[in-house]
Design a protein around this motif. Structure first.
Motif, PDB file in Angstrom:
ATOM      1  N   GLU A 191     109.236 -77.265  23.060  1.00 21.17           N
ATOM      2  CA  GLU A 191     108.948 -75.961  23.662  1.00 21.17           C
ATOM      3  C   GLU A 191     107.878 -75.220  22.867  1.00 21.17           C
ATOM      4  OE1 GLU A 191     108.603 -72.586  25.742  1.00 21.17           O
ATOM      5  OE2 GLU A 191     109.455 -74.489  26.384  1.00 21.17           O
ATOM      6  N   LEU A 192     107.930 -75.327  21.532  1.00 18.32           N
ATOM      7  CA  LEU A 192     106.897 -74.688  20.709  1.00 18.32           C
ATOM      8  C   LEU A 192     105.522 -75.278  20.984  1.00 18.32           C
ATOM      9  CD1 LEU A 192     108.672 -74.359  17.233  1.00 18.32           C
ATOM     10  CD2 LEU A 192     108.055 -72.518  18.803  1.00 18.32           C
TER      11      LEU A 192
ATOM     12  N   ARG B  26     105.221 -74.868  25.425  1.00 18.46           N
ATOM     13  CA  ARG B  26     105.473 -73.506  25.904  1.00 18.46           C
ATOM     14  C   ARG B  26     105.698 -73.457  27.415  1.00 18.46           C
ATOM     15  NH1 ARG B  26     105.053 -70.000  21.958  1.00 18.46           N
ATOM     16  NH2 ARG B  26     103.809 -70.469  20.118  1.00 18.46           N
TER      17      ARG B  26
ATOM     18  N   LEU C 159     111.271 -78.014  19.443  1.00 20.79           N
ATOM     19  CA  LEU C 159     109.927 -78.368  18.976  1.00 20.79           C
ATOM     20  C   LEU C 159     108.986 -78.607  20.143  1.00 20.79           C
ATOM     21  CD1 LEU C 159     108.063 -79.040  16.615  1.00 20.79           C
ATOM     22  CD2 LEU C 159     108.899 -81.405  16.720  1.00 20.79           C
TER      23      LEU C 159
END
Length: 200
Positions: A157-158, A161, A155
């Protein structure tokens, strides 16, 4: 640039060890906060004094909540401490360490007061009430820690990024060019001509 295999292995081992070490203290916390479950001695065997009570379910739920919070915190901490190219090693460490931590928490919490419980059962007469120790009936909650750790990592990383959008290679034939915000895929043109055909 890729990290050496030895560096990735060290990251995996370190992550696994750090997460696993959290298991015993959280097992102690679980044992100290579970609801009391009483047993009645019948012919030398302990039976639930209130078979329809919510005590045993509460013990499992308390473990699940502790594992859930621990998993989320571990995933967030690993993401904050990590860098690009460490992600696979960190995720593997979260899985292995989370499984180990869950098992250690369960076994540690279960051991608290276990000798006294066995002694009370052994000496108790029929009808004697004995307080039980922390134990899991729904063993599926053991996966909560690693699953939530990986979910938290993914999550984050989403949201942030950190990973590169492409393969990170050099621009060249077949690579996305910078023209038009990276949306065009320009091929190398042969010398003295263009992409469509020979020059006239």
């Amino acid at each position: 640039m890729r990290r050496p295999a030895g560096r990735l292995l060290a990251t995996w081992v370190a992550t696994t060890a750090v997460v696993a070490l959290l298991g015993p203290p959280l097992g102690l916390l679980w044992a100290k906060t579970v609801p009391t479950v009483r047993y009645v001695i019948v012919q030398g065997e302990p039976l639930l004094a209130d078979p329809e009570g919510q005590g045993p379910i509460g013990v499992d739920v308390r473990f699940a909540l502790i594992a859930l919070v621990a998993g989320l915190c571990c995933g967030a901490a690993a993401y904050a401490a990590g860098r690009r190219f460490d992600d696979v090693a960190l995720l593997l460490g979260l899985v292995a360490g989370g499984v180990a931590a869950s098992v250690l928490a369960w076994r540690t919490g279960h051991m608290i007061g276990l000798d006294g419980y066995h002694d009370a059962v052994r000496r108790g007469r029929d009808g004697t009430l004995v307080d039980g120790v922390a134990d899991l009936r729904a063993k599926g909650v053991l996966v909560f820690w690693p699953v939530l750790a990986v979910a938290a990592y993914g999550l984050l990383e989403l949201v942030f990024r950190r990973l590169p959008a492409g393969d990170g290679g050099e621009h060249g034939a077949g690579e996305a060019d910078e023209v038009g915000g990276g949306e065009l895929d320009l091929q190398s043109a042969p010398s003295g001509g263009d992409v469509e055909g020979p020059e006239r």
